[in-house]
Design a protein around this motif. Structure first.
Motif, PDB file in Angstrom:
ATOM      1  N   ALA A  59       0.823  -1.217   0.000  1.00  0.00           N
ATOM      2  CA  ALA A  59       0.000   0.000   0.000  1.00  0.00           C
ATOM      3  C   ALA A  59       0.855   1.264   0.000  1.00  0.00           C
ATOM      4  O   ALA A  59       0.357   2.346  -0.297  1.00  0.00           O
ATOM      5  CB  ALA A  59      -0.939  -0.001   1.210  1.00  0.00           C
ATOM      6  N   TRP A  60       2.113   1.121   0.310  1.00  0.00           N
ATOM      7  CA  TRP A  60       3.044   2.253   0.299  1.00  0.00           C
ATOM      8  C   TRP A  60       3.357   2.688  -1.128  1.00  0.00           C
ATOM      9  O   TRP A  60       3.797   3.819  -1.350  1.00  0.00           O
ATOM     10  CB  TRP A  60       4.360   1.866   1.006  1.00  0.00           C
ATOM     11  N   ASP A  61       3.134   1.821  -2.099  1.00  0.00           N
ATOM     12  CA  ASP A  61       3.565   2.067  -3.477  1.00  0.00           C
ATOM     13  C   ASP A  61       2.599   3.014  -4.197  1.00  0.00           C
ATOM     14  O   ASP A  61       1.716   2.587  -4.926  1.00  0.00           O
ATOM     15  CB  ASP A  61       3.703   0.751  -4.238  1.00  0.00           C
ATOM     16  N   ASP A  62       2.797   4.312  -3.938  1.00  0.00           N
ATOM     17  CA  ASP A  62       1.982   5.338  -4.599  1.00  0.00           C
ATOM     18  C   ASP A  62       2.769   6.021  -5.715  1.00  0.00           C
ATOM     19  O   ASP A  62       2.379   7.063  -6.226  1.00  0.00           O
ATOM     20  CB  ASP A  62       1.485   6.369  -3.591  1.00  0.00           C
ATOM     21  N   GLY A  63       3.901   5.424  -6.071  1.00  0.00           N
ATOM     22  CA  GLY A  63       4.733   5.956  -7.136  1.00  0.00           C
ATOM     23  C   GLY A  63       5.756   6.983  -6.684  1.00  0.00           C
ATOM     24  O   GLY A  63       6.543   7.469  -7.483  1.00  0.00           O
ATOM     25  N   THR A  64       5.781   7.290  -5.374  1.00  0.00           N
ATOM     26  CA  THR A  64       6.716   8.309  -4.881  1.00  0.00           C
ATOM     27  C   THR A  64       7.893   7.720  -4.115  1.00  0.00           C
ATOM     28  O   THR A  64       8.859   8.429  -3.869  1.00  0.00           O
ATOM     29  CB  THR A  64       6.006   9.327  -3.967  1.00  0.00           C
ATOM     30  N   CYS A  65       7.799   6.450  -3.731  1.00  0.00           N
ATOM     31  CA  CYS A  65       8.850   5.835  -2.912  1.00  0.00           C
ATOM     32  C   CYS A  65       9.232   4.478  -3.486  1.00  0.00           C
ATOM     33  O   CYS A  65       8.446   3.839  -4.182  1.00  0.00           O
ATOM     34  CB  CYS A  65       8.368   5.663  -1.480  1.00  0.00           C
ATOM     35  N   LYS A  66      10.443   4.039  -3.130  1.00  0.00           N
ATOM     36  CA  LYS A  66      10.960   2.777  -3.650  1.00  0.00           C
ATOM     37  C   LYS A  66      10.779   1.613  -2.677  1.00  0.00           C
ATOM     38  O   LYS A  66      11.064   0.480  -3.022  1.00  0.00           O
ATOM     39  CB  LYS A  66      12.432   2.921  -4.007  1.00  0.00           C
ATOM     40  N   SER A  67      10.333   1.904  -1.447  1.00  0.00           N
ATOM     41  CA  SER A  67      10.165   0.838  -0.462  1.00  0.00           C
ATOM     42  C   SER A  67       9.207   1.289   0.627  1.00  0.00           C
ATOM     43  O   SER A  67       8.924   2.487   0.774  1.00  0.00           O
ATOM     44  CB  SER A  67      11.510   0.483   0.184  1.00  0.00           C
ATOM     45  N   ALA A  68       8.727   0.314   1.377  1.00  0.00           N
ATOM     46  CA  ALA A  68       7.861   0.628   2.518  1.00  0.00           C
ATOM     47  C   ALA A  68       8.605   1.497   3.516  1.00  0.00           C
ATOM     48  O   ALA A  68       8.043   2.447   4.078  1.00  0.00           O
ATOM     49  CB  ALA A  68       7.390  -0.661   3.178  1.00  0.00           C
ATOM     50  N   GLU A  69       9.889   1.195   3.728  1.00  0.00           N
ATOM     51  CA  GLU A  69      10.683   1.964   4.687  1.00  0.00           C
ATOM     52  C   GLU A  69      10.811   3.425   4.248  1.00  0.00           C
ATOM     53  O   GLU A  69      10.699   4.340   5.071  1.00  0.00           O
ATOM     54  CB  GLU A  69      12.071   1.342   4.856  1.00  0.00           C
ATOM     55  N   ALA A  70      11.048   3.639   2.956  1.00  0.00           N
ATOM     56  CA  ALA A  70      11.151   5.011   2.438  1.00  0.00           C
ATOM     57  C   ALA A  70       9.831   5.748   2.604  1.00  0.00           C
ATOM     58  O   ALA A  70       9.799   6.930   2.949  1.00  0.00           O
ATOM     59  CB  ALA A  70      11.580   4.994   0.974  1.00  0.00           C
ATOM     60  N   TRP A  71       8.731   5.046   2.364  1.00  0.00           N
ATOM     61  CA  TRP A  71       7.412   5.660   2.515  1.00  0.00           C
ATOM     62  C   TRP A  71       7.157   6.036   3.973  1.00  0.00           C
ATOM     63  O   TRP A  71       6.689   7.138   4.264  1.00  0.00           O
ATOM     64  CB  TRP A  71       6.332   4.700   1.998  1.00  0.00           C
ATOM     65  N   VAL A  72       7.484   5.132   4.899  1.00  0.00           N
ATOM     66  CA  VAL A  72       7.287   5.410   6.326  1.00  0.00           C
ATOM     67  C   VAL A  72       8.123   6.613   6.747  1.00  0.00           C
ATOM     68  O   VAL A  72       7.638   7.507   7.443  1.00  0.00           O
ATOM     69  CB  VAL A  72       7.613   4.175   7.193  1.00  0.00           C
ATOM     70  N   ALA A  73       9.377   6.653   6.312  1.00  0.00           N
ATOM     71  CA  ALA A  73      10.243   7.792   6.660  1.00  0.00           C
ATOM     72  C   ALA A  73       9.650   9.094   6.130  1.00  0.00           C
ATOM     73  O   ALA A  73       9.609  10.102   6.843  1.00  0.00           O
ATOM     74  CB  ALA A  73      11.650   7.571   6.104  1.00  0.00           C
ATOM     75  N   LYS A  74       9.158   9.061   4.909  1.00  0.00           N
ATOM     76  CA  LYS A  74       8.580  10.268   4.301  1.00  0.00           C
ATOM     77  C   LYS A  74       7.299  10.692   5.016  1.00  0.00           C
ATOM     78  O   LYS A  74       7.109  11.867   5.347  1.00  0.00           O
ATOM     79  CB  LYS A  74       8.275  10.018   2.822  1.00  0.00           C
ATOM     80  N   GLU A  75       6.428   9.748   5.289  1.00  0.00           N
ATOM     81  CA  GLU A  75       5.120  10.065   5.869  1.00  0.00           C
ATOM     82  C   GLU A  75       5.179  10.448   7.343  1.00  0.00           C
ATOM     83  O   GLU A  75       4.377  11.243   7.808  1.00  0.00           O
ATOM     84  CB  GLU A  75       4.157   8.879   5.694  1.00  0.00           C
ATOM     85  N   THR A  76       6.118   9.856   8.076  1.00  0.00           N
ATOM     86  CA  THR A  76       6.141  10.061   9.528  1.00  0.00           C
ATOM     87  C   THR A  76       7.275  10.954  10.013  1.00  0.00           C
ATOM     88  O   THR A  76       7.292  11.335  11.175  1.00  0.00           O
ATOM     89  CB  THR A  76       6.243   8.710  10.267  1.00  0.00           C
ATOM     90  N   GLY A  77       8.233  11.224   9.123  1.00  0.00           N
ATOM     91  CA  GLY A  77       9.390  12.005   9.553  1.00  0.00           C
ATOM     92  C   GLY A  77      10.388  11.173  10.342  1.00  0.00           C
ATOM     93  O   GLY A  77      11.311  11.722  10.949  1.00  0.00           O
ATOM     94  N   ALA A  78      10.202   9.871  10.332  1.00  0.00           N
ATOM     95  CA  ALA A  78      11.124   8.982  11.046  1.00  0.00           C
ATOM     96  C   ALA A  78      12.471   8.947  10.325  1.00  0.00           C
ATOM     97  O   ALA A  78      12.549   9.155   9.117  1.00  0.00           O
ATOM     98  CB  ALA A  78      10.545   7.561  11.105  1.00  0.00           C
ATOM     99  N   SER A  79      13.512   8.662  11.093  1.00  0.00           N
ATOM    100  CA  SER A  79      14.810   8.444  10.473  1.00  0.00           C
ATOM    101  C   SER A  79      14.741   7.147   9.681  1.00  0.00           C
ATOM    102  O   SER A  79      13.824   6.331   9.864  1.00  0.00           O
ATOM    103  CB  SER A  79      15.900   8.341  11.540  1.00  0.00           C
ATOM    104  N   TRP A  80      15.728   6.944   8.821  1.00  0.00           N
ATOM    105  CA  TRP A  80      15.775   5.716   8.029  1.00  0.00           C
ATOM    106  C   TRP A  80      15.809   4.496   8.946  1.00  0.00           C
ATOM    107  O   TRP A  80      15.075   3.529   8.739  1.00  0.00           O
ATOM    108  CB  TRP A  80      16.972   5.753   7.083  1.00  0.00           C
TER     109      TRP A  80
END
Length: 137
Positions: A59-80
């Motif tokens: 569900a993370w694959d909205d075309g803006t990120c390459k992985s679930a981890e990248a999506w989580v970092a982008k959406e939540t501001g979490a570190s890698w």
């Protein structure tokens, strides 16, 4: 999306706006810290479970990120590193429901859940023992 979560967010906003910690007694401050910690743990549990499903269902694959981890970092501001740990935890909680319940009930922290899930992944028979250790019993 569950409308109740939006309602809770509005309630949290109202509580924050009405709370003046400078006017609280020492006992009330201590109590508030304890309640906030339990709430944070419970929300972290639901978030980890949700992120696990996001990862499993891509569900993370909205075309803006390459992985679930990248999506989580982008959406939540979490570190890698935090994003990696959260995705890993979310995926593992599906296999370890006792750990998921302990986290979602606020009995253990997300850090403790990560360690229990890692240890349980290495030895699935160890979950109960690891949870008892995390719970201090």
């Amino acid at each position: 999306m569950d409308q109740r979560l939006c309602d809770i967010e509005e309630l949290v906003d109202a509580v924050i706006a009405a709370t003046d910690v400078a006017c609280m007694s020492a006992g009330s401050l201590r109590d508030q810290v304890r309640v906030l910690d339990r709430i944070e743990r419970k929300v972290a549990g639901l978030q980890a479970l949700t992120i696990g499903e996001v990862a499993r269902k891509d569900a993370w694959d909205d075309g803006t990120c390459k992985s679930a981890e990248a999506w989580v970092a982008k959406e939540t501001g979490a570190s890698w590193g935090e994003a990696i740990r959260t995705v890993e935890l979310g995926e593992r909680l599906a296999k370890f429901p006792d750990t998921a319940r302990a986290l979602s009930s606020g009995r253990i922290s997300q850090t403790q859940a990560i360690e229990v899930a890692r240890g349980s992944a290495a030895d699935p028979h160890a979950e109960g023992r690891l949870l008892r250790t995390a719970l201090g019993s």
